[in-house]
Design a protein around this motif. Structure first.
Motif, mmCIF file in Angstrom:
data_model
loop_
_atom_site.group_PDB
_atom_site.id
_atom_site.type_symbol
_atom_site.label_atom_id
_atom_site.label_comp_id
_atom_site.label_asym_id
_atom_site.label_seq_id
_atom_site.Cartn_x
_atom_site.Cartn_y
_atom_site.Cartn_z
ATOM 1 N N ALA A 17 52.726 -12.293 38.999
ATOM 2 C CA ALA A 17 53.762 -12.129 40.011
ATOM 3 C C ALA A 17 53.169 -12.248 41.413
ATOM 4 O O ALA A 17 53.769 -12.884 42.298
ATOM 5 C CB ALA A 17 54.452 -10.784 39.844
ATOM 6 N N LEU A 18 51.999 -11.654 41.627
ATOM 7 C CA LEU A 18 51.354 -11.735 42.935
ATOM 8 C C LEU A 18 50.987 -13.180 43.277
ATOM 9 O O LEU A 18 51.233 -13.656 44.399
ATOM 10 C CB LEU A 18 50.095 -10.861 42.946
ATOM 11 N N LEU A 19 50.422 -13.890 42.294
ATOM 12 C CA LEU A 19 50.087 -15.302 42.518
ATOM 13 C C LEU A 19 51.343 -16.131 42.763
ATOM 14 O O LEU A 19 51.368 -17.019 43.616
ATOM 15 C CB LEU A 19 49.317 -15.842 41.309
ATOM 16 N N GLY A 20 52.394 -15.832 41.987
ATOM 17 C CA GLY A 20 53.638 -16.568 42.158
ATOM 18 C C GLY A 20 54.257 -16.354 43.530
ATOM 19 O O GLY A 20 54.749 -17.291 44.163
ATOM 20 N N VAL A 21 54.242 -15.110 44.008
ATOM 21 C CA VAL A 21 54.774 -14.816 45.343
ATOM 22 C C VAL A 21 53.971 -15.542 46.407
ATOM 23 O O VAL A 21 54.528 -16.068 47.390
ATOM 24 C CB VAL A 21 54.770 -13.294 45.587
ATOM 25 N N LEU A 22 52.647 -15.603 46.234
ATOM 26 C CA LEU A 22 51.800 -16.305 47.191
ATOM 27 C C LEU A 22 52.138 -17.793 47.233
ATOM 28 O O LEU A 22 52.245 -18.400 48.317
ATOM 29 C CB LEU A 22 50.322 -16.103 46.828
ATOM 30 N N VAL A 23 52.320 -18.395 46.055
ATOM 31 C CA VAL A 23 52.682 -19.815 45.993
ATOM 32 C C VAL A 23 54.048 -20.039 46.623
ATOM 33 O O VAL A 23 54.254 -20.979 47.395
ATOM 34 C CB VAL A 23 52.672 -20.301 44.526
ATOM 35 N N ALA A 24 55.007 -19.160 46.301
ATOM 36 C CA ALA A 24 56.365 -19.303 46.841
ATOM 37 C C ALA A 24 56.366 -19.181 48.361
ATOM 38 O O ALA A 24 57.029 -19.959 49.061
ATOM 39 C CB ALA A 24 57.281 -18.251 46.229
ATOM 40 N N ALA A 25 55.623 -18.211 48.887
ATOM 41 C CA ALA A 25 55.571 -18.034 50.338
ATOM 42 C C ALA A 25 54.970 -19.260 51.018
ATOM 43 O O ALA A 25 55.434 -19.678 52.091
ATOM 44 C CB ALA A 25 54.761 -16.785 50.670
ATOM 45 N N THR A 26 53.959 -19.844 50.401
ATOM 46 C CA THR A 26 53.342 -21.043 50.973
ATOM 47 C C THR A 26 54.317 -22.208 50.981
ATOM 48 O O THR A 26 54.406 -22.961 51.953
ATOM 49 C CB THR A 26 52.080 -21.423 50.175
ATOM 50 N N CYS A 27 55.071 -22.358 49.903
ATOM 51 C CA CYS A 27 56.031 -23.464 49.822
ATOM 52 C C CYS A 27 57.185 -23.300 50.801
ATOM 53 O O CYS A 27 57.742 -24.293 51.281
ATOM 54 C CB CYS A 27 56.575 -23.576 48.396
ATOM 55 N N LEU A 28 57.558 -22.055 51.096
ATOM 56 C CA LEU A 28 58.663 -21.806 52.019
ATOM 57 C C LEU A 28 58.233 -21.825 53.478
ATOM 58 O O LEU A 28 59.081 -21.754 54.376
ATOM 59 C CB LEU A 28 59.318 -20.462 51.692
ATOM 60 N N LEU A 29 56.928 -21.909 53.706
ATOM 61 C CA LEU A 29 56.415 -21.913 55.080
ATOM 62 C C LEU A 29 57.017 -23.020 55.940
ATOM 63 O O LEU A 29 57.469 -22.756 57.070
ATOM 64 C CB LEU A 29 54.889 -22.014 55.045
ATOM 65 N N PRO A 30 57.060 -24.293 55.472
ATOM 66 C CA PRO A 30 57.659 -25.342 56.321
ATOM 67 C C PRO A 30 59.125 -25.087 56.641
ATOM 68 O O PRO A 30 59.560 -25.311 57.773
ATOM 69 C CB PRO A 30 57.481 -26.617 55.479
ATOM 70 N N LEU A 31 59.892 -24.600 55.660
ATOM 71 C CA LEU A 31 61.303 -24.338 55.905
ATOM 72 C C LEU A 31 61.476 -23.212 56.914
ATOM 73 O O LEU A 31 62.320 -23.287 57.824
ATOM 74 C CB LEU A 31 62.009 -23.988 54.594
ATOM 75 N N GLY A 32 60.658 -22.172 56.787
ATOM 76 C CA GLY A 32 60.708 -21.087 57.761
ATOM 77 C C GLY A 32 60.334 -21.554 59.148
ATOM 78 O O GLY A 32 60.952 -21.149 60.145
ATOM 79 N N TYR A 33 59.319 -22.418 59.221
ATOM 80 C CA TYR A 33 58.915 -22.956 60.519
ATOM 81 C C TYR A 33 60.044 -23.753 61.161
ATOM 82 O O TYR A 33 60.300 -23.639 62.369
ATOM 83 C CB TYR A 33 57.689 -23.843 60.338
ATOM 84 N N VAL A 34 60.734 -24.562 60.376
ATOM 85 C CA VAL A 34 61.823 -25.379 60.910
ATOM 86 C C VAL A 34 62.916 -24.481 61.502
ATOM 87 O O VAL A 34 63.423 -24.731 62.603
ATOM 88 C CB VAL A 34 62.403 -26.282 59.798
ATOM 89 N N VAL A 35 63.275 -23.410 60.784
ATOM 90 C CA VAL A 35 64.327 -22.515 61.267
ATOM 91 C C VAL A 35 63.893 -21.789 62.530
ATOM 92 O O VAL A 35 64.632 -21.729 63.531
ATOM 93 C CB VAL A 35 64.706 -21.505 60.161
ATOM 94 N N VAL A 36 62.685 -21.232 62.524
ATOM 95 C CA VAL A 36 62.205 -20.455 63.678
ATOM 96 C C VAL A 36 62.020 -21.343 64.893
ATOM 97 O O VAL A 36 62.419 -20.999 66.013
ATOM 98 C CB VAL A 36 60.884 -19.745 63.319
ATOM 99 N N SER A 37 61.427 -22.524 64.699
ATOM 100 C CA SER A 37 61.188 -23.413 65.832
ATOM 101 C C SER A 37 62.492 -23.928 66.429
ATOM 102 O O SER A 37 62.638 -24.019 67.655
ATOM 103 C CB SER A 37 60.310 -24.585 65.392
ATOM 104 N N SER A 38 63.452 -24.248 65.575
ATOM 105 C CA SER A 38 64.737 -24.742 66.078
ATOM 106 C C SER A 38 65.467 -23.668 66.878
ATOM 107 O O SER A 38 66.180 -23.978 67.837
ATOM 108 C CB SER A 38 65.610 -25.201 64.909
ATOM 109 N N ALA A 39 65.280 -22.401 66.484
ATOM 110 C CA ALA A 39 65.977 -21.308 67.160
ATOM 111 C C ALA A 39 65.499 -21.114 68.595
ATOM 112 O O ALA A 39 66.179 -20.464 69.401
ATOM 113 C CB ALA A 39 65.795 -20.018 66.372
ATOM 114 N N GLN A 40 64.343 -21.679 68.943
ATOM 115 C CA GLN A 40 63.825 -21.531 70.298
ATOM 116 C C GLN A 40 64.683 -22.243 71.336
ATOM 117 O O GLN A 40 64.617 -21.927 72.523
ATOM 118 C CB GLN A 40 62.390 -22.052 70.369
ATOM 119 N N LEU A 41 65.468 -23.214 70.913
ATOM 120 C CA LEU A 41 66.270 -23.977 71.866
ATOM 121 C C LEU A 41 67.467 -23.183 72.376
ATOM 122 O O LEU A 41 67.933 -23.410 73.496
ATOM 123 C CB LEU A 41 66.763 -25.282 71.219
#
Length: 524
Positions: A17-41
């Protein structure tokens, strides 16, 4: 009986579960970045940017390319699959190989071949033609496999009710194979959304080309990621449409069905036009790019064979392909293991979290990793580990699907037997389960490695200075209109892709049973 664990030591489920959460968090990193960066406008600034005429043209171009490219790819893929599997097409095994072969020609190489032959292809219809010729095998191969597995008893029932060939196909066969067709169409749509190289060469602007242009010309990260967020919305819409079209209808059956292939349709007088049409398709999808390669190799004024650069780029491509395949396969193991052996809400959430990466084009993932590495871990910027991480995020869904498909077939009772004989959970997995899922691990490595070897956009942004792959070297030469210099790199790219393409086409074409033949248009 389960082998005891040390007091206070986390069990294998917790570690997974710990390894899976780590993999999932890494995969969601680009999507999170897109949302956070877009919100700066801010809402007002974002709206002002989105209502610009330029953005409207990008949206319109992307939408109609999706509609045209997916439609043409589905028509070509399904029609060709039916001809190969369900008719007495002369030389059908040869045609099967030729129809799958465009997978070995990267889309940007295909686009380059067409543009270097005629600039008339730089239009909407030219873009639809080129991308469809590159991606229709993504519909063709799963449709062939579905037709091979289809229970012919369904068509026997239709025959008993008096249905003819066309009616049987539309009312019985097509609904039965629709998951394969829809899955292929979804893959085509996602590829079109993320396509950069071919469309840039064809001078057809879409959201993906607009993202890179925005980043390069104005260095406006939030504006570029806002376009990426629109692109993500397109991807989610595609996923929803595919799920809606698939519906809730059950298509599984109890038992193995009729142990023979369905009767083949005799083409008769239609054989000559059909062969002529398939020949035209082969010429358009393979003949044009290969003839262009040959022409520029022989006649190009910039043609050169720098052995050192070619060798270096080839070994770099192979090294990155193997590294990306290994990392993605290893990362897929805990995700697939949780999904199959530890079913639950957490396992399902972890598995689903890797799929948004399949909906993000390479350029979005690359932009996210560039920004995050510069701000948080500068030492990772423009390093091989960051590039391999980008590959893993992009292609992890392919690895998860391959590993899970094999793990589903490995009986858990064998692990129970091993534990009853004194093995720990780790020993049981290593000695019993892992040998059983080796085919899935091999398929994962091959699929991801093939994708990495032809990846362009993420490599252009993430590769360290001085690191060149066959794809990037080809792009540098082709973008400078040095077609002769680009040709050797394209040839090597195709040669590296041929083995994996051959294996995929061979796997889809397994039948082994000889089927009877009926006249075209007759009652089935």
């Amino acid at each position: 009986m389960t082998a005891p664990t040390r007091a206070g030591a986390p069990g294998p489920g917790a570690v997974l579960a710990l390894l899976g959460v780590l993999v999932a968090a890494t995969c969601l990193l680009p999507l999170g970045y897109v949302v956070v960066s877009s919100a700066q406008l801010g809402p007002g600034e974002a709206m002002d940017f989105l209502v610009r005429p330029r953005v409207g043209r990008l949206l319109w171009n992307t939408t109609r390319l999706l509609l045209g490219g997916v439609t043409l790819s589905v028509v070509l893929g399904v029609a060709c699959a039916w001809l190969v599997v369900r008719t007495n097409l002369p030389g059908r095994h040869l045609w099967h190989g030729l129809l799958a072969a465009p997978l070995a020609v990267p889309a940007f190489v295909n686009g380059w071949g067409w543009v270097s032959t005629t600039h008339g292809v730089r239009s909407f219809w030219g873009a639809v033609l080129v991308v469809s010729l590159s991606y229709y095998p993504l519909v063709y191969l799963p449709t062939v496999a579905a037709l091979r597995r289809l229970d012919s008893g369904l068509e026997d029932v239709a025959a008993s009710l008096g249905h003819r060939s066309v009616a049987t196909f539309l009312r019985v066969v097509l609904p039965a194979i629709s998951p394969a067709v829809l899955g292929g169409a979804l893959l085509v749509g996602l590829h079109l959304l993320g396509e950069y190289g071919a469309l840039q060469i064809l001078n057809y602007p879409t959201l993906t080309t607009g993202i890179l242009d925005q980043y390069r010309t104005s260095f406006n990260g939030p504006a570029a990621t806002l376009l990426a967020l629109v692109l993500v919305a397109f991807c989610l819409l595609l996923l929803a449409l595919e799920l809606l079209a698939r519906g809730q209808r059950r298509r599984s059956r109890v038992g193995s069905g009729v142990n023979r292939l369905a009767t083949r349709t005799r083409l008769g007088s239609s054989a000559a036009p059909v062969v002529l049409g398939l020949t035209g398709l082969a010429v358009l999808s393979l003949g044009v790019p290969l003839a262009s390669l040959a022409r520029w190799l022989v006649r190009g004024t910039s043609t050169a064979f720098p052995v050192g650069e070619l060798t270096s780029a080839t070994f770099t491509t192979l090294g990155l392909a193997v590294a990306g395949g290994l990392v993605a396969t290893v990362a897929a193991l805990p995700v697939a293991w949780l999904a199959v052996r530890h079913r639950g809400v957490l396992a399902t959430a972890i598995e689903r979290s890797v799929y948004p990466a399949n909906a993000l084009p390479g350029i979005v993932v690359a932009l996210a990793l560039v920004t995050v590495s510069i701000r948080s871990v500068p030492a990772l910027y423009q390093t091989i580990p960051l590039l391999v991480l980008g590959y893993s995020i992009l292609f992890l869904p392919r690895a998860v699907v391959s590993v899970r498909g094999t793990l589903e077939l490995a009986p858990p009772v064998l692990d129970d037997v091993a534990r009853s004989l004194g093995c720990t959970d780790v020993e049981a997995a290593r000695r019993v389960t892992l040998p059983l899922i080796l085919p899935g691990l091999g398929a994962s490595l091959a699929l991801v490695s093939l994708a990495v070897s032809t990846e362009l956009t993420a490599t252009l942004l993430l590769s360290p200075i001085g690191t060149n792959t066959l794809a990037t070297r080809f792009w540098q030469q082709a973008y400078s209109v040095q077609y002769g210099a680009a040709a050797p790199y394209a040839v090597l790219l195709i040669l590296l892709s041929v083995p994996a393409t051959w294996l995929l086409s061979r796997a889809a074409n397994r039948d082994g049973l000889r089927a009877p033949v009926r006249p075209l248009g007759a009652v089935t």
